[in-house]
Design a protein around this motif. Structure first.
Motif, short mmCIF file in Angstrom:
data_model
loop_
_atom_site.label_atom_id
_atom_site.label_comp_id
_atom_site.label_asym_id
_atom_site.label_seq_id
_atom_site.Cartn_x
_atom_site.Cartn_y
_atom_site.Cartn_z
N SER A 46 45.39 -0.41 -4.68
CA SER A 46 44.09 -0.33 -5.37
C SER A 46 42.97 0.03 -4.40
N GLN A 89 42.93 -1.25 -13.10
CA GLN A 89 44.15 -2.02 -13.28
C GLN A 89 44.18 -2.77 -14.62
N ASP A 167 45.52 3.03 -12.46
CA ASP A 167 45.96 1.90 -11.62
C ASP A 167 46.78 0.92 -12.45
N GLU A 168 48.07 0.93 -12.24
CA GLU A 168 49.01 0.05 -12.94
C GLU A 168 48.75 0.01 -14.46
#
Ligand code: ADP
Ligand code: MG
Length: 278
Positions: A46, A89, A167-168
């Motif tokens: 991240s 995320q 992000d994820e």
């Protein structure tokens, strides 16, 4: 498109809680590429991608986006953020408008769009991730986790970034929503031709679609290569806390070309059987 040159990042530098999150990262993201970034929790993923849209500026080394060095005084960070769109995320935390349409309009409106142009832009972004028009007036908070993530992705696509960083995006989703989201991402890759950076700690998510995989370990870029190249380091990946897909292990044990999905493995094994039976 994006270049990191020995880029590092230290949180709370000089203080008692100093944390060295990224060290000497050197790598490039090329135009049109689909790059997967994998690594255990805390490996610096991240942090690294926040350097890519200048949300963070490197505390050492340089980051260049489309020819502009993010730490140069003359660089307009606003331009970089429109060029490199980021879905965080937990994208549900990124959502704050009252309706789905307002949420997706926010970015392009900020870019100065209005009227029909704005409407068209929003509709196209919704179509890209198959958000039905009937959701337009719903509150994003009424949607499921997977649906919210598609709204978050649409709201970034609506600013027409040259690079999309996710992000994820599959973290915490149930298997059905995860598969649906992965399918949308695949479609995007096939239809939009934009550069995509996809972060995950599940290798199964990306082994099949990424052109290139970058594996992070303890704040450093450990491997950078095609999925075949990176997955050939199976033991080291294990030590880095990354589980190689079961089917990849199996094809390795059988001495076959590495496969990442059951479908690939089936094709390879059938071919071997044909050879064997001939
Ligand atoms: P990943 O995304 O791979 O889980 P991160 O980039 O979030 O890794 O974190 C890398 C390291 O930096 C970790 O040790 C983490 O605890 C630390 N870190 C992340 N964000 C902060 C922050 N805001 N303040 C201090 N340390 C942080
Ligand atoms: Mg992270």
């Amino acid at each position: 498109m994006i270049e990191l040159n020995r880029a590092g990042y230290v949180y709370k530098e000089g203080g008692p809680f100093e944390r060295n999150a990224l060290e000497e990262a050197t790598m490039q993201i090329n135009k049109g590429e689909f790059v997967g970034i994998i690594g255990h929790t805390g490996s610096g993923k991240s942090t690294m991608i926040q350097l890519m849209n200048a949300l963070l500026l490197p505390t050492s080394g340089t980051v260049t986006v489309d020819g502009q060095v993010t730490t140069d005084k003359s660089t307009k960070l606003r331009d970089i953020r429109f060029k490199v769109g980021m879905v965080f995320q937990y994208p549900e935390h990124q959502i704050f408008e009252e309706t789905v349409r307002a949420e997706i309009s926010f970015g392009p409106r900020n870019q100065g769009l209005s009227g029909q142009e704005l409407e068209d832009r929003v509709n196209q972004a919704m179509e890209m991730v198959h958000i039905p028009q009937k959701w337009s007036e719903l509150s994003p908070f009424e949607l499921s986790g997977g649906q919210k993530r598609r709204v978050a992705i649409a709201s970034i696509l609506a600013i027409r970034p040259q690079v999309l960083i996710l992000d994820e995006p599959t973290a915490g989703l149930d298997p059905a929503s995860r598969d649906k989201l992965l399918k949308e991402v695949r479609n995007m890759r096939d239809n939009l031709g934009i550069t995509v950076v996809f972060i995950t700690h599940s290798m199964e998510d990306i082994a099949d679609i990424a052109d290139r995989i970058i594996a992070m370990d303890k704040g450093r870029v450990k491997f950078d290569g095609t999925p075949q190249e990176v997955f050939s380091h199976m033991e080291e990946l294990d030590k880095m806390g990354l589980s190689v897909p079961e089917v990849t292990r199996l094809t390795a044990r059988l001495g076959l070309p590495l496969c990442f999905t059951v479908k690939q493995a089936k094709a390879v094994i059938n071919k071997e059987l044909e050879k064997h039976n001939a």
